[in-house]
Scaffold this active site. Structure first.
Site, short mmCIF file in Angstrom:
data_model
loop_
_atom_site.label_atom_id
_atom_site.label_comp_id
_atom_site.label_asym_id
_atom_site.label_seq_id
_atom_site.Cartn_x
_atom_site.Cartn_y
_atom_site.Cartn_z
CD GLU A 121 -3.52 -0.92 1.61
OE1 GLU A 121 -4.19 -0.46 0.93
OE2 GLU A 121 -3.40 -0.94 3.01
CD GLU A 141 -3.97 -5.60 3.43
OE1 GLU A 141 -3.28 -4.65 3.70
OE2 GLU A 141 -3.87 -6.31 2.06
#
Length: 267
Positions: A121, A141
């Site tokens: 990210e 995730e």
């Protein structure tokens, strides 16, 4: 220069090098790391002597994202002595991870080893990306029942083809450096251990260019990304024309004619 116990800061010429420094847990994010990162971005923005930034990790790894073990144990990240900084600026962690902040200087990521979850990210907030051939990327995730809230559901499909973005987001599988390069997530694959060297090599090319021009070009690319072509071209003129009137632009032309390196003064 600042830095914390989990984030080291050094100058290499006109390049600021920020190194995530928690190798015993694959540079998992911590409060000291986030505070050090944010302070580093502020330093880069405010110091005109800095012309580029290299973001990398220590111990042969980049970043494995949030410290899930610490969160599972007591829900608290290491470095609670920095809690006051986060209380005073509740957005600090998002700015540190480049979700809510875009540095005005070019940022080059030098990736070795794991660059997953929050690491991937944060990578999306950088401008140029180099990885060692054994580097591993991925947004894990969903495999943990979590949401990649660091910006990936917005940014990733704007940076790589949507089919690849959705596969990465929805499967949570790992990606090799070769595959990450093929889908456009990174720009260079180099031998293991050489990512920082390659990043500094690219940084030197940037540092030798006119800093006002470099910063205006970067700003224009991001400002126009979501505009129509007509609006983008109009915006580009607003950014670009003033550069031609600078002393640096005249110095660049003189240096070319005289066959010598340019001496840019940010003027």
């Amino acid at each position: 220069m600042g830095g914390t116990e989990h984030l080291t800061v050094e100058r290499v010429g006109a390049t600021l090098v920020l190194t995530l420094n928690r190798p015993e847990v694959k540079n998992a994010l911590s409060l000291p790391m986030l505070v050090g990162l944010w302070d580093g971005w502020v330093e880069a923005d405010q110091d005109d002597a800095i012309r580029s930034v290299v973001l990398t990790g220590s111990g042969g790894t980049f970043c494995s994202g949030m410290d899930l073990k610490a969160l599972a144990d007591d829900g608290r990240l290491d470095g609670q002595q920095y809690r006051a900084r986060l209380t005073a600026d509740p957005d600090l962690h998002w700015k540190a991870m480049l979700r809510h902040h875009r540095p005005r200087k070019p940022v080059i990521a030098a990736v070795e080893g794991h660059c997953v979850a929050g690491g991937t990210e944060m990578l999306q907030g950088t401008d140029i990306r180099i990885a060692g051939e054994s580097a591993v990327f991925g947004l894990y995730e969903v495999r943990r029942g979590l949401f990649p809230i660091g910006g990936s559901t917005v940014r990733l499909a704007r940076q790589i083809p949507r089919t690849h973005a959705l596969e990465m987001l929805l499967t949570g599988r790992p990606y090799s450096a070769a595959e990450a390069e093929r889908i456009g997530l990174i720009g260079h694959v180099v031998p293991d251990g050489a990512a920082r060297e390659k990043a500094l090599e690219i940084a030197e090319l940037i540092n030798a260019s006119g800093p006002l021009a470099v910063e205006a070009v970067k700003a224009s690319v991001y400002e126009t990304a979501e505009l129509t072509e007509a609006a983008g071209l109009a915006s580009e003129l607003e950014r670009g024309w003033p550069i031609f009137a600078t002393s640096d632009a005249k110095e660049g032309a003189r240096a070319f004619a005289e066959k010598r390196p340019a001496d840019y003064r940010r003027a």
